[in-house]
Scaffold this motif. Structure first.
Motif, PDB file in Angstrom:
ATOM      1  N   THR A  46       9.966 -20.067  -2.514  1.00 40.65           N
ATOM      2  CA  THR A  46      10.519 -21.330  -2.036  1.00 40.65           C
ATOM      3  C   THR A  46      11.052 -22.095  -3.236  1.00 40.65           C
ATOM      4  O   THR A  46      10.311 -22.335  -4.202  1.00 40.65           O
ATOM      5  CB  THR A  46       9.461 -22.175  -1.302  1.00 40.65           C
ATOM      6  N   LEU A  47      12.320 -22.437  -3.190  1.00 42.09           N
ATOM      7  CA  LEU A  47      12.944 -23.214  -4.262  1.00 42.09           C
ATOM      8  C   LEU A  47      12.910 -24.685  -3.871  1.00 42.09           C
ATOM      9  O   LEU A  47      13.511 -25.082  -2.872  1.00 42.09           O
ATOM     10  CB  LEU A  47      14.371 -22.759  -4.500  1.00 42.09           C
ATOM     11  N   ALA A  48      12.194 -25.478  -4.677  1.00 43.31           N
ATOM     12  CA  ALA A  48      12.100 -26.910  -4.411  1.00 43.31           C
ATOM     13  C   ALA A  48      13.470 -27.557  -4.563  1.00 43.31           C
ATOM     14  O   ALA A  48      14.383 -27.030  -5.214  1.00 43.31           O
ATOM     15  CB  ALA A  48      11.106 -27.543  -5.386  1.00 43.31           C
ATOM     16  N   TYR A  49      13.604 -28.720  -3.954  1.00 41.99           N
ATOM     17  CA  TYR A  49      14.824 -29.512  -4.087  1.00 41.99           C
ATOM     18  C   TYR A  49      15.190 -29.635  -5.561  1.00 41.99           C
ATOM     19  O   TYR A  49      14.393 -30.074  -6.393  1.00 41.99           O
ATOM     20  CB  TYR A  49      14.602 -30.893  -3.471  1.00 41.99           C
ATOM     21  N   GLY A  50      16.406 -29.180  -5.900  1.00 40.40           N
ATOM     22  CA  GLY A  50      16.771 -29.221  -7.309  1.00 40.40           C
ATOM     23  C   GLY A  50      18.185 -28.767  -7.575  1.00 40.40           C
ATOM     24  O   GLY A  50      18.953 -28.442  -6.658  1.00 40.40           O
ATOM     25  N   ASN A  51      18.535 -28.741  -8.856  1.00 38.75           N
ATOM     26  CA  ASN A  51      19.836 -28.277  -9.330  1.00 38.75           C
ATOM     27  C   ASN A  51      19.618 -26.984 -10.106  1.00 38.75           C
ATOM     28  O   ASN A  51      18.942 -26.975 -11.128  1.00 38.75           O
ATOM     29  CB  ASN A  51      20.475 -29.334 -10.230  1.00 38.75           C
TER      30      ASN A  51
END
Length: 404
Positions: A46-51
């Motif tokens: 799971t990729l957290a909210y980000g850039n």
């Protein structure tokens, strides 16, 4: 085979908010993480909210799910080589943004054709030969040389909601190694595709290579080949609200083919708006590619509530006739038009003076309204696509739905 490295380096998620002395209930602001995604994805992530930086052809392996939080941005860089996000058959991508917090995949230079976009594979049925439907397989044209096709109509490649792909459509070798904004290879109807934008790519906005998946609320904006394209017997049945806006360079609004197979199934799409800006020219100056919808190689379909706007003939640099509907070859005319397998009903025409194009090399058929019988119906009341505005369809302050 050399094992690819998968790495995600992210900083800790930081929250900032009001002090304890504040007596309001303002929610803390979530600060995006920073990271890189590269290599094969071999376990659930799971990729957290980000850039994030997207580096290389990132492949979600079979049996693995990659989940991306809403509002995340992924930036490729063409100077580092070929980049793309690939979902292999059996893998899943869960990328569910929102209208105000879309998931955006873009490219650093903001030049069309700079990366490969999103590519998804499944094992839903295709037609690619004269053998029994459902038994065929084919090899992908994206340079990965992967097999696609099968018998699993319910294949599930995940869920894509409020996802925007920008500046994709990388073409390395025409018809052998080329990409679109979104490429769906035999993807099944267990997959969810909703509120997707393909923005300023160098090839097709959306292309379906067979399969049974459907797409709702799809926007193809400023792509230099076809806005919507399919082949291999794609047969999605629950498609609605498609909007194509072609500007600068663009070919067909919709290109429809079935690899020459005269079949008894077809896709269904309702609520379609195909609009071509004044002065838009065809990509290649060697063939007619100016029409709102082109059918060839026994392509067919059931389309209703359609608005076609701005499809006119081109005078420079090469004079080509352009119009609403083109039938490319006699087999498609005989089997699909006369055979009643192309249905175009509740059609509204604006700024499109030429309705029909007979595209055969020899003048061996003449396309007109009578060719379709009851399967062609013009009206002044069609409304076309209906889409809600928001950040999901806004790029650099430009509202992509302003011309809808």
């Amino acid at each position: 085979m050399k094992k690819l490295l998968y790495a995600i380096a992210v900083s800790a998620t930081i929250f900032t908010g009001c002090s304890k002395d504040d007596d309001d209930d303002t929610q803390p602001t979530k600060v995006p993480v920073e990271g890189e995604i590269t290599g094969d994805i071999t376990s659930n992530r799971t990729l957290a909210y980000g850039n994030y930086t997207l580096k290389g052809m990132v492949k979600i392996q079979s049996g693995v799910t990659l989940t991306i939080e809403a509002g995340s941005t992924f930036t490729a860089d063409k100077s580092n080589g070929e980049d793309g996000l690939v979902v292999l058959n059996g893998g899943k991508l869960i990328a569910n943004g929102t209208a105000d917090n879309p998931i955006v995949l873009t490219e650093k230079s903001k030049i069309a054709g700079s990366w490969a976009g999103i590519i998804m594979y499944g094992d839903a049925p295709i037609v690619n030969s004269s053998t029994a439907v459902g038994t065929q397989v084919a090899i992908s044209e994206d340079g990965l040389n992967l097999s696609y096709g099968g018998t699993n109509a319910a294949h599930n490649g995940g869920s894509l909601k409020y996802v925007r792909v920008e500046y994709a459509g990388q073409v390395i070798t025409t018809n052998n190694k080329e990409h679109n904004g979104f490429s769906f290879y035999s993807v099944g109807n267990g997959t969810v595709l909703e509120n997707l934008v393909s923005y300023k790519g160098n090839d097709d906005g959306f292309e379906f290579y067979g399969g049974t998946v459907s797409g709702k609320n799809l926007v193809s904006y400023g792509n230099s080949d076809d806005s919507f394209d399919w082949q291999d017997g794609w047969r999605g049945q629950d498609n609605t609200n498609w909007f194509a806006y072609q500007t600068g360079i663009g070919n067909y609004g919709m290109e429809v083919e079935t690899k020459g197979i005269n079949n008894n199934f077809w896709p269904k799409v309702t609520n379609i708006t195909l609009k071509r800006a004044t002065g838009t020219q065809t990509e290649a100056q060697s063939e007619i590619q100016l029409d709102a919808i082109q059918f060839k190689s026994n392509g067919n379909g059931d389309f209703s509530n359609i608005v076609i706007d701005g499809y006119t003939s081109q005078t420079t640099p090469t004079a080509f006739a352009g119009g609403a509907i083109q039938i490319r070859d006699k087999a498609t005319y005989d089997n699909q038009v006369v055979g009643g397998k192309i249905k175009l009903t509740n059609v509204k025409l604006n700024n499109t003076p030429l309705l029909f194009i007979s595209g055969a090399a020899a003048a061996d058929f003449t396309l007109n309204a009578a060719s379709f019988g009851a399967n062609w119906a013009v009206t002044t009341t069609a409304t076309g696509a209906s889409l809600a505005k928001g950040k999901w369809a806004t790029v650099d302050g430009v509202d992509l739905l302003a011309n809808l």
